[in-house]
Design a protein around this motif. Structure first.
Motif, PDB file in Angstrom:
ATOM      1  N   SER A  52      43.815 -20.638  25.892  1.00 17.94           N
ATOM      2  CA  SER A  52      44.580 -21.357  26.550  1.00 17.94           C
ATOM      3  C   SER A  52      45.685 -22.118  25.236  1.00 17.94           C
ATOM      4  O   SER A  52      46.925 -21.977  25.227  1.00 17.94           O
ATOM      5  CB  SER A  52      44.431 -22.183  27.493  1.00 17.94           C
ATOM      6  OG  SER A  52      43.693 -21.625  28.674  1.00 17.94           O
ATOM      7  N   GLU A 132      45.788 -13.853  29.700  1.00 20.42           N
ATOM      8  CA  GLU A 132      44.526 -14.520  29.257  1.00 20.42           C
ATOM      9  C   GLU A 132      43.306 -14.323  30.018  1.00 20.42           C
ATOM     10  O   GLU A 132      43.305 -14.535  31.162  1.00 20.42           O
ATOM     11  CB  GLU A 132      44.734 -16.056  29.166  1.00 20.42           C
ATOM     12  CG  GLU A 132      43.343 -16.894  28.607  1.00 20.42           C
ATOM     13  CD  GLU A 132      43.360 -18.540  28.883  1.00 20.42           C
ATOM     14  OE1 GLU A 132      44.402 -19.082  29.220  1.00 20.42           O
ATOM     15  OE2 GLU A 132      42.301 -19.014  28.872  1.00 20.42           O
ATOM     16  N   LYS A 180      40.363 -22.636  15.692  1.00 17.97           N
ATOM     17  CA  LYS A 180      39.782 -24.011  15.008  1.00 17.97           C
ATOM     18  C   LYS A 180      39.573 -24.051  13.931  1.00 17.97           C
ATOM     19  O   LYS A 180      38.754 -24.460  13.414  1.00 17.97           O
ATOM     20  CB  LYS A 180      38.684 -24.348  16.124  1.00 17.97           C
ATOM     21  CG  LYS A 180      38.803 -24.026  17.637  1.00 17.97           C
ATOM     22  CD  LYS A 180      37.623 -24.846  18.349  1.00 17.97           C
ATOM     23  CE  LYS A 180      37.848 -24.348  19.900  1.00 17.97           C
ATOM     24  NZ  LYS A 180      36.865 -24.880  20.631  1.00 17.97           N
ATOM     25  N   ARG A 183      38.490 -26.726  11.519  1.00 16.27           N
ATOM     26  CA  ARG A 183      36.930 -27.144  11.542  1.00 16.27           C
ATOM     27  C   ARG A 183      36.328 -26.512  10.627  1.00 16.27           C
ATOM     28  O   ARG A 183      36.607 -25.338  10.055  1.00 16.27           O
ATOM     29  CB  ARG A 183      36.185 -26.514  12.964  1.00 16.27           C
ATOM     30  CG  ARG A 183      36.941 -27.491  14.107  1.00 16.27           C
ATOM     31  CD  ARG A 183      36.038 -27.855  14.888  1.00 16.27           C
ATOM     32  NE  ARG A 183      36.379 -28.697  16.198  1.00 16.27           N
ATOM     33  CZ  ARG A 183      36.079 -28.149  17.352  1.00 16.27           C
ATOM     34  NH1 ARG A 183      35.271 -27.197  17.453  1.00 16.27           N
ATOM     35  NH2 ARG A 183      36.501 -29.000  18.434  1.00 16.27           N
TER      36      ARG A 183
HETATM   37  N1  GTP Z   1      39.726 -28.642  16.472  1.00 18.66           N
HETATM   38  C1  GTP Z   1      40.483 -27.768  17.381  1.00 18.66           C
HETATM   39  N2  GTP Z   1      40.102 -27.951  18.866  1.00 18.66           N
HETATM   40  C2  GTP Z   1      40.900 -26.814  19.405  1.00 18.66           C
HETATM   41  C3  GTP Z   1      41.718 -25.719  18.811  1.00 18.66           C
HETATM   42  N3  GTP Z   1      42.203 -24.892  19.833  1.00 18.66           N
HETATM   43  C4  GTP Z   1      41.350 -25.287  21.011  1.00 18.66           C
HETATM   44  N4  GTP Z   1      40.498 -26.639  20.632  1.00 18.66           N
HETATM   45  C5  GTP Z   1      39.790 -27.269  21.699  1.00 18.66           C
HETATM   46  O1  GTP Z   1      38.925 -26.243  22.331  1.00 18.66           O
HETATM   47  C6  GTP Z   1      38.469 -26.540  23.490  1.00 18.66           C
HETATM   48  C7  GTP Z   1      39.072 -25.472  24.631  1.00 18.66           C
HETATM   49  O2  GTP Z   1      40.229 -24.918  24.426  1.00 18.66           O
HETATM   50  P1  GTP Z   1      41.037 -24.058  25.566  1.00 18.66           P
HETATM   51  O3  GTP Z   1      42.215 -23.559  24.817  1.00 18.66           O
HETATM   52  O4  GTP Z   1      40.885 -24.489  26.894  1.00 18.66           O
HETATM   53  O5  GTP Z   1      40.098 -22.605  25.290  1.00 18.66           O
HETATM   54  P2  GTP Z   1      39.691 -21.475  26.416  1.00 18.66           P
HETATM   55  O6  GTP Z   1      39.405 -20.399  25.458  1.00 18.66           O
HETATM   56  O7  GTP Z   1      41.083 -21.183  26.864  1.00 18.66           O
HETATM   57  O8  GTP Z   1      38.761 -21.850  27.388  1.00 18.66           O
HETATM   58  P3  GTP Z   1      38.484 -21.216  28.781  1.00 18.66           P
HETATM   59  O9  GTP Z   1      39.832 -20.850  29.312  1.00 18.66           O
HETATM   60  O10 GTP Z   1      37.676 -22.187  29.597  1.00 18.66           O
HETATM   61  O11 GTP Z   1      37.363 -20.082  28.561  1.00 18.66           O
HETATM   62  C8  GTP Z   1      39.668 -27.495  24.009  1.00 18.66           C
HETATM   63  O12 GTP Z   1      38.959 -28.980  24.061  1.00 18.66           O
HETATM   64  C9  GTP Z   1      40.681 -27.813  23.053  1.00 18.66           C
HETATM   65  O13 GTP Z   1      41.207 -28.948  22.622  1.00 18.66           O
HETATM   66  C10 GTP Z   1      41.907 -25.990  17.179  1.00 18.66           C
HETATM   67  O14 GTP Z   1      42.893 -25.173  16.793  1.00 18.66           O
HETATM   68  N5  GTP Z   1      41.337 -26.937  16.835  1.00 18.66           N
END
Ligand code: GTP
Ligand code: MG
Length: 272
Positions: A52, A132, A180, A183
């Motif tokens: 997301s 998504e 990420k 990281r």
């Molecule tokens: N450090 C860091 N954290 C990130 C990054 N992208 C996402 N996050 C963190 O990772 C967590 C999950 O992010 P989402 O974008 O909700 O992940 P998702 O894959 O959509 O999650 P689901 O839909 O629940 O499977 C959140 O706490 C974000 O803030 C990034 O580029 N860097």
């Protein structure tokens, strides 16, 4: 036919909850294959990998490029409550049409009526439609069959993760991303991954790295032929109807052949 946004909203509402009969009533007489529809891009990867967040960051750039964009976000439906976790919406402040739909019975990260929702979006004048998927850990080939390009997201982590994913989710992707990137371990992950799949883009929604490269990599991909997409639309509907019938059928005292014929005969009886 081009639907305006209000008509589109109404049609998506109807289709999200539609039974097989209702789907046929809405789109049964339209041609299956929409040529020259919007380009479809799917984003998939394990729960929490950053789907997301990445879609939000990319969408903002895409809109700046003048692209008219719709995002369909499939939310997990809890098997216990049947409710959808609606907190997980993509946050996009710019001019993007975003829609959340529950995954319902589908267990492949998609939603039962995905082909129908995508067909409605096809007819609404968007340049691109992004999807998504629910965060699935294992390979989910369905998404490949309904979009032109699949972007697989992988989190930074140990090499063991890459090995575990090797035969699974990675093969679904046309473009591979390590998320990420701000990281530790992201670059190492990317080089391990690159040894298996070729090019890998490292992104971060925190510092913005890799976002333009990823859009360029997506743009480098072609369109998939529509034939299998049409077959998927039909397959999904027939499978759902067979499932509906099986739920009502008492097959316990039948042979396999009898049960099979019972369902096929019922399906044939439904032809109008
Ligand atoms: N450090 C860091 N954290 C990130 C990054 N992208 C996402 N996050 C963190 O990772 C967590 C999950 O992010 P989402 O974008 O909700 O992940 P998702 O894959 O959509 O999650 P689901 O839909 O629940 O499977 C959140 O706490 C974000 O803030 C990034 O580029 N860097
Ligand atoms: Mg998400």
């Amino acid at each position: 036919m081009t639907l305006n946004r209000r008509e589109l909203g109404r049609r998506l509402n109807t289709l999200t909850d539609a039974s097989v009969a209702e789907v046929l009533a809405v789109r049964g007489d339209e041609p299956l294959t929409a040529t020259d529809g919007p380009r479809r891009i799917g984003f998939t990867g394990p729960p929490g990998v950053g789907k997301s967040s990445l879609i939000g960051a990319l969408a903002r750039r895409r809109v700046e490029q003048g692209v008219d964009l719709a995002v369909l976000c499939i939310d997990p439906t809890s098997p216990v409550s049947g409710g959808s976790i609606l907190g997980d919406r993509i946050r996009i402040d710019s001019d993007v049409y975003v829609r959340s739909v529950p995954s319902r019975q589908a267990n492949d990260g998609l939603t039962d009526n995905l082909p129908d929702l995508l067909a409605a979006l096809d007819g609404s004048g968007f340049d691109e439609v992004w999807v998504e998927t629910v965060g699935v850990g294992q390979a989910a080939y369905g998404i490949r069959r309904c979009v032109d390009t699949v972007v697989v997201l992988v989190p930074p982590g140990s090499g063991d993760t890459v090995q575990a994913m090797k035969a699974g989710i990675l093969e679904v992707g046309d473009v591979h991303v390590v998320t990420k990137g701000d990281r530790p371990g992201a670059e190492q992950m990317a080089s391990e991954l690159a040894a298996i799949v070729g090019g890998v883009v490292v992104t971060s929604t925190v510092d913005g790295r890799g976002l333009d490269d990823l859009l360029a990599a997506i743009d480098h991909q072609g369109r998939r032929p529509n034939g299998d997409r049409s077959r998927y639309d039909v397959e999904r509907l027939i499978t759902r109807r067979a499932r509906e019938l099986l739920r009502k059928a008492d097959v316990a005292d039948l042979t396999l052949r009898q049960a099979y014929h019972h369902i096929i005969r019922t399906l044939e009886g439904e032809i109008q």
